[in-house]
Write a protein that holds these residues in place. Sequence first.
Motif, PDB file in Angstrom:
ATOM      1  N   GLN A 213      -9.451  17.349   6.923  1.00 10.90           N
ATOM      2  CA  GLN A 213      -8.094  16.604   6.711  1.00 10.90           C
ATOM      3  C   GLN A 213      -7.878  15.481   7.700  1.00 10.90           C
ATOM      4  OE1 GLN A 213      -4.269  17.637   5.456  1.00 10.90           O
ATOM      5  NE2 GLN A 213      -3.711  17.814   7.398  1.00 10.90           N
ATOM      6  N   GLU A 214      -7.877  14.221   7.289  1.00 11.72           N
ATOM      7  CA  GLU A 214      -7.860  12.934   8.072  1.00 11.72           C
ATOM      8  C   GLU A 214      -6.976  12.981   9.385  1.00 11.72           C
ATOM      9  OE1 GLU A 214      -8.224  13.053   4.893  1.00 11.72           O
ATOM     10  OE2 GLU A 214     -10.345  12.799   4.798  1.00 11.72           O
ATOM     11  N   LEU A 215      -7.228  12.201  10.421  1.00 11.10           N
ATOM     12  CA  LEU A 215      -6.453  12.224  11.581  1.00 11.10           C
ATOM     13  C   LEU A 215      -5.240  11.467  11.273  1.00 11.10           C
ATOM     14  CD1 LEU A 215      -8.800  13.572  12.943  1.00 11.10           C
ATOM     15  CD2 LEU A 215      -8.502  11.828  14.533  1.00 11.10           C
ATOM     16  N   PRO A 216      -4.012  11.731  11.863  1.00  9.98           N
ATOM     17  CA  PRO A 216      -2.867  10.947  11.724  1.00  9.98           C
ATOM     18  C   PRO A 216      -2.889   9.796  12.499  1.00  9.98           C
ATOM     19  CG  PRO A 216      -2.278  13.243  12.094  1.00  9.98           C
ATOM     20  CD  PRO A 216      -3.742  13.127  12.350  1.00  9.98           C
ATOM     21  N   MET A 217      -1.973   8.989  12.803  1.00  9.16           N
ATOM     22  CA  MET A 217      -2.011   7.852  13.768  1.00  9.16           C
ATOM     23  C   MET A 217      -1.542   8.018  14.998  1.00  9.16           C
ATOM     24  SD  MET A 217      -3.647   5.850  11.902  1.00  9.16           S
ATOM     25  CE  MET A 217      -4.569   7.076  11.157  1.00  9.16           C
ATOM     26  N   HIS A 218      -2.151   9.054  15.767  1.00  8.64           N
ATOM     27  CA  HIS A 218      -1.770   9.295  17.098  1.00  8.64           C
ATOM     28  C   HIS A 218      -3.412   9.246  17.830  1.00  8.64           C
ATOM     29  CE1 HIS A 218       2.624   9.383  16.724  1.00  8.64           C
ATOM     30  NE2 HIS A 218       2.189   9.888  15.594  1.00  8.64           N
ATOM     31  N   GLU A 219      -3.217   8.900  19.027  1.00 10.45           N
ATOM     32  CA  GLU A 219      -4.537   8.962  19.836  1.00 10.45           C
ATOM     33  C   GLU A 219      -4.679   9.866  20.778  1.00 10.45           C
ATOM     34  OE1 GLU A 219      -7.620   8.616  20.688  1.00 10.45           O
ATOM     35  OE2 GLU A 219      -7.720   6.678  19.483  1.00 10.45           O
ATOM     36  N   PRO A 220      -5.470  10.783  20.329  1.00 14.13           N
ATOM     37  CA  PRO A 220      -5.677  12.077  21.403  1.00 14.13           C
ATOM     38  C   PRO A 220      -6.182  11.481  22.826  1.00 14.13           C
ATOM     39  CG  PRO A 220      -6.478  12.500  19.180  1.00 14.13           C
ATOM     40  CD  PRO A 220      -6.436  11.184  19.388  1.00 14.13           C
ATOM     41  N   ARG A 221      -7.031  10.617  22.936  1.00 17.65           N
ATOM     42  CA  ARG A 221      -7.268  10.247  24.320  1.00 17.65           C
ATOM     43  C   ARG A 221      -6.119   9.697  25.296  1.00 17.65           C
ATOM     44  NH1 ARG A 221     -12.331   6.475  21.231  1.00 17.65           N
ATOM     45  NH2 ARG A 221     -10.527   6.864  19.672  1.00 17.65           N
ATOM     46  N   GLY A 222      -5.250   9.404  24.730  1.00 19.95           N
ATOM     47  CA  GLY A 222      -3.810   9.289  25.548  1.00 19.95           C
ATOM     48  C   GLY A 222      -3.087  10.253  25.558  1.00 19.95           C
ATOM     49  N   LYS A 223      -3.275  11.379  24.793  1.00 18.83           N
ATOM     50  CA  LYS A 223      -2.299  12.484  24.900  1.00 18.83           C
ATOM     51  C   LYS A 223      -3.015  13.704  24.232  1.00 18.83           C
ATOM     52  CE  LYS A 223       0.283  10.348  20.936  1.00 18.83           C
ATOM     53  NZ  LYS A 223       1.781  10.079  20.246  1.00 18.83           N
TER      54      LYS A 223
ATOM     55  N   ALA B 231       0.918  -1.220  -0.073  1.00 14.47           N
ATOM     56  CA  ALA B 231      -0.148   0.019  -0.016  1.00 14.47           C
ATOM     57  C   ALA B 231       0.878   1.274  -0.051  1.00 14.47           C
ATOM     58  CB  ALA B 231      -1.212  -0.018   1.220  1.00 14.47           C
ATOM     59  N   ASN B 232       1.945   1.167   0.650  1.00 14.22           N
ATOM     60  CA  ASN B 232       2.905   2.290   0.740  1.00 14.22           C
ATOM     61  C   ASN B 232       3.519   2.756  -0.639  1.00 14.22           C
ATOM     62  OD1 ASN B 232       4.645   4.195   2.517  1.00 14.22           O
ATOM     63  ND2 ASN B 232       6.264   2.654   1.482  1.00 14.22           N
ATOM     64  N   GLU B 233       3.867   1.643  -1.191  1.00 13.98           N
ATOM     65  CA  GLU B 233       4.621   1.652  -2.754  1.00 13.98           C
ATOM     66  C   GLU B 233       3.421   2.240  -3.607  1.00 13.98           C
ATOM     67  OE1 GLU B 233       6.186  -1.836  -5.307  1.00 13.98           O
ATOM     68  OE2 GLU B 233       4.053  -1.595  -5.783  1.00 13.98           O
ATOM     69  N   LEU B 234       2.050   1.727  -3.594  1.00 16.89           N
ATOM     70  CA  LEU B 234       1.104   2.328  -4.224  1.00 16.89           C
ATOM     71  C   LEU B 234       0.780   3.939  -4.119  1.00 16.89           C
ATOM     72  CD1 LEU B 234      -1.542  -0.205  -4.203  1.00 16.89           C
ATOM     73  CD2 LEU B 234      -0.121   0.069  -5.639  1.00 16.89           C
ATOM     74  N   CYS B 235       0.954   4.365  -2.715  1.00 16.23           N
ATOM     75  CA  CYS B 235       0.739   5.829  -2.493  1.00 16.23           C
ATOM     76  C   CYS B 235       2.112   6.303  -3.145  1.00 16.23           C
ATOM     77  CB  CYS B 235       0.923   5.754  -0.964  1.00 16.23           C
ATOM     78  SG  CYS B 235      -0.644   5.622  -0.310  1.00 16.23           S
ATOM     79  N   GLY B 236       3.131   5.932  -3.271  1.00 19.19           N
ATOM     80  CA  GLY B 236       4.354   6.443  -4.052  1.00 19.19           C
ATOM     81  C   GLY B 236       4.216   6.546  -5.229  1.00 19.19           C
ATOM     82  N   ARG B 237       3.486   5.511  -6.118  1.00 17.38           N
ATOM     83  CA  ARG B 237       3.330   5.092  -7.476  1.00 17.38           C
ATOM     84  C   ARG B 237       2.223   6.317  -8.174  1.00 17.38           C
ATOM     85  NH1 ARG B 237       2.210  -0.820  -8.457  1.00 17.38           N
ATOM     86  NH2 ARG B 237       1.511  -0.088 -10.595  1.00 17.38           N
ATOM     87  N   TYR B 238       1.322   6.539  -6.933  1.00 17.51           N
ATOM     88  CA  TYR B 238       0.126   7.218  -7.474  1.00 17.51           C
ATOM     89  C   TYR B 238       0.390   8.732  -6.820  1.00 17.51           C
ATOM     90  CZ  TYR B 238      -1.931   2.807  -8.688  1.00 17.51           C
ATOM     91  OH  TYR B 238      -2.329   1.507  -9.157  1.00 17.51           O
ATOM     92  N   THR B 239       1.185   8.871  -5.724  1.00 18.80           N
ATOM     93  CA  THR B 239       1.372  10.341  -5.208  1.00 18.80           C
ATOM     94  C   THR B 239       0.187  10.458  -4.446  1.00 18.80           C
ATOM     95  OG1 THR B 239       0.818  11.595  -7.145  1.00 18.80           O
ATOM     96  CG2 THR B 239       3.160  11.161  -6.832  1.00 18.80           C
ATOM     97  N   LEU B 240      -0.014   9.616  -3.404  1.00 16.93           N
ATOM     98  CA  LEU B 240      -1.146   9.931  -2.450  1.00 16.93           C
ATOM     99  C   LEU B 240      -0.682  10.031  -0.967  1.00 16.93           C
ATOM    100  CD1 LEU B 240      -3.739   7.144  -3.689  1.00 16.93           C
ATOM    101  CD2 LEU B 240      -3.940   9.412  -4.212  1.00 16.93           C
ATOM    102  N   ASP B 241      -1.166  11.082  -0.482  1.00 14.76           N
ATOM    103  CA  ASP B 241      -0.869  11.182   1.247  1.00 14.76           C
ATOM    104  C   ASP B 241      -1.294   9.800   1.819  1.00 14.76           C
ATOM    105  OD1 ASP B 241      -0.307  11.930   3.692  1.00 14.76           O
ATOM    106  OD2 ASP B 241      -2.291  13.148   4.013  1.00 14.76           O
ATOM    107  N   SER B 242      -0.252   9.212   2.423  1.00 15.91           N
ATOM    108  CA  SER B 242      -0.567   7.960   2.947  1.00 15.91           C
ATOM    109  C   SER B 242      -1.380   7.905   4.235  1.00 15.91           C
ATOM    110  CB  SER B 242       0.752   7.061   2.978  1.00 15.91           C
ATOM    111  OG  SER B 242       1.724   7.588   4.122  1.00 15.91           O
ATOM    112  N   ILE B 243      -1.227   8.993   4.958  1.00 17.29           N
ATOM    113  CA  ILE B 243      -2.090   9.162   6.156  1.00 17.29           C
ATOM    114  C   ILE B 243      -3.780   9.338   5.713  1.00 17.29           C
ATOM    115  CG2 ILE B 243      -2.684  10.696   7.976  1.00 17.29           C
ATOM    116  CD1 ILE B 243       0.347  11.608   8.081  1.00 17.29           C
ATOM    117  N   SER B 244      -3.885  10.196   4.806  1.00 20.34           N
ATOM    118  CA  SER B 244      -5.143  10.437   4.420  1.00 20.34           C
ATOM    119  C   SER B 244      -5.603   9.158   3.812  1.00 20.34           C
ATOM    120  CB  SER B 244      -5.540  11.511   3.688  1.00 20.34           C
ATOM    121  OG  SER B 244      -5.602  12.691   4.423  1.00 20.34           O
ATOM    122  N   THR B 245      -4.756   8.671   3.032  1.00 14.88           N
ATOM    123  CA  THR B 245      -5.333   7.474   2.217  1.00 14.88           C
ATOM    124  C   THR B 245      -5.567   6.167   3.092  1.00 14.88           C
ATOM    125  OG1 THR B 245      -4.120   8.170   0.470  1.00 14.88           O
ATOM    126  CG2 THR B 245      -4.836   5.777   0.285  1.00 14.88           C
ATOM    127  N   GLY B 246      -4.826   6.007   4.059  1.00 15.83           N
ATOM    128  CA  GLY B 246      -5.000   5.138   5.156  1.00 15.83           C
ATOM    129  C   GLY B 246      -6.426   5.487   5.886  1.00 15.83           C
TER     130      GLY B 246
END
Lengths: 76, 633
Positions: B429-439, B339-354
């Motif tokens: 804009q989609e949330l990154p992979m950090h959980e605000p309930r713990g920080k 999936a990471n490779e596809l984000c590179g090949r297609y130039t997608l933001d991997s955070i929002s795409t995930g």
Amino acid sequence: MQLHLGGHFNWYDPQKRAWLAIPLAAPVSLRTLLEQLHVPPAEVAILTVNGRLARLEGAVVSDGDRVEVYPAIGGG
Amino acid sequence: MGYGSTGKLLRVDLTRGAISIEEFDEAFYRLYPGGKALAAYLLLRETAPGVDPLGPDNVLALINGLITGAPISTATRFTAAARSPLTTAYGESEAGGFWGPELKLAGWEGMVITGRAERPVYIAIKDDQVEIRDARHLWGQEPAPVQAAIREELGDRLTRVLQTGIGGENRVRYAALINDLRHFNGRSGMGAVMGSKNLKAIAVRGAGKYSDLAHDPQAVAELGRRIAKRVKEHPQSWDLQEKGTPGLVSGLNAGGILPTRNFHAGAFEGVDKIKWEAYEKELLSARRSCYACAIRCKREVKVDDRYQVSDVYGGPEYETIGGFGPNCGIDDLQAIAKANELCGRYTLDSISTGAVVAFAMECFEHGLITPAQTGGAAWRFGDAAAMLQIVDWIAHRQGIGDLLAEGTRRAAEVIGGDARYFAMHVKGQELPMHEPRGKVGVGLGYAINEGGADHLVAFHDPTYANPNSLTFKAAAELGVADPLPPRELSPRKAEAYARLENWSSFGKVIGFCYFGPAPRSLIQVGEVVEAVRAASGWDFDKDELLRIGERATNLARVFNAREGLSRKDDRLPDRLFEPLESGALQGIGMSREEFETAMTALYRAKGWDPATARPTPERLAALGIGWAADLLT
């Protein structure tokens, strides 16, 4: 016991091991154990003992325990 | 004797095919020393309110920082900014790699791109020689062949290529820019803006030297050498060199703050299959660096097993592992690498795409997306084939991928029902992979950041929780009086956040990566001051650096206010106020009341009106940007 030096904590182990097997004849203070391993207790942000979140203050570990310690984690 | 800047902006009007040079003086640059500050200034001055993010009148600013290109580890970053097609707010994204430094060494502090070319073009820069060239033969191609073709055409195998790909051409609202095939301006949809201008790529080669720009080049070089020598002796930079950001996975899981199944849970049962030890064994092929950086945190991967993953587009970072892994319920590291490779090949933001994939899976599980829309496939959490199919459909806007390419906010509005509740975004804009309930301070950052949810806008709470830690010492130097527990959501947390946000914002202005300076602390606060002084010759102290960061944030906030955004947009997804379903923080959610109280305190700490969430004229004047208040009347 099994001790996981998570994050950058395995830098402090001369062999840079992420997991250490430490035989314990009797229960010991985790803080003391970390100090002996030169891992700075002041940096511990996340600690689990047998999969449960714990606090370093007063934590005592025994042979057979599985302990994981991690430093503060910023952005990635 | 220089002041760290080339003093020149390259302007390209693609509609007219016109190239021009704008020069600025040192006094101007002292106020806006590059990156986020200069980009936000340009957007405010040169876009009309309501400008179409994907129209010819949007401005795409690509701006270096004062320190970008200096021979100092992590001084690599440049800012890409425009009105965001994803959020319609101020949009911005920083990238490392080599392109920014190369642009600086070619003599340009940045580029301001306007208009829309009649047909696909690319821009070729070799020092002061600038040319707009035909790119019709490159349109629709992936970044690797595009870069190879441009290097061949220019007869220069070392020219640095910044480009967008199929995602940007198809105006996926979270399409990225990519340089050297592995460094991304991922967030805010800057690839879509570039694609909308029919601009495929910008190739740059420079023969200049940073030492010719710096006030005291010897002091800059000496500082760079001192810092580089210490990389292996500093636990945090050693860790980044050894493991890179994938080293974060297991600690976040242990702390119950690893976003799992679209933020339902904080721990993932399959973590052992995706943590660093598995990455090293299954994926890792090499380690690489950005320009002049001794940390070398970039991972290279190659897989020929369950999946074939090439080593062309770099390896997945933590965010990508988290986004396509636990947050989609997937424990197959090779599939995540694919999936990471596809984000590179297609130039997608991997955070929002995930995050969009996780959203689509939750919609499917609730019957809001049906097999009739998926080609018969079951888009359930944990299904790696579904994940890869969704990424492919997004990039090509195939079927319902056309809707998902709009981002979770727009997709949820069309899908309706509970889909709105599954859309984990702030301002679109989609949330990154950090959980605000713990920080929870990370949650304040998600909410207030002008570009929407972003994890690099301030220190994360655990770094200023422990009074004797290295990271707290950095926070204390920056004005945080007391250590604060990671889950304390209070006015004093808001005040600490505001101080630390100014520091992070300053990093985005000046061109430092998050992984060098404090809180990571390979580079101490005092050394950052030293670097700025050596580069510029300006007698700045750390308070002035914080003011630079604050000025940049205020400019971005004025941009948003001008577009009609207000306090109601500084919100968090409802799910974060509900209890986590599993992990060390099971049962814990954020308190709405505490959140609103903390936000009010945060506006006050920033000198903003809590009712409107706008900067006061007094605050803008104190920051030397009183002119911006006129844009709010």
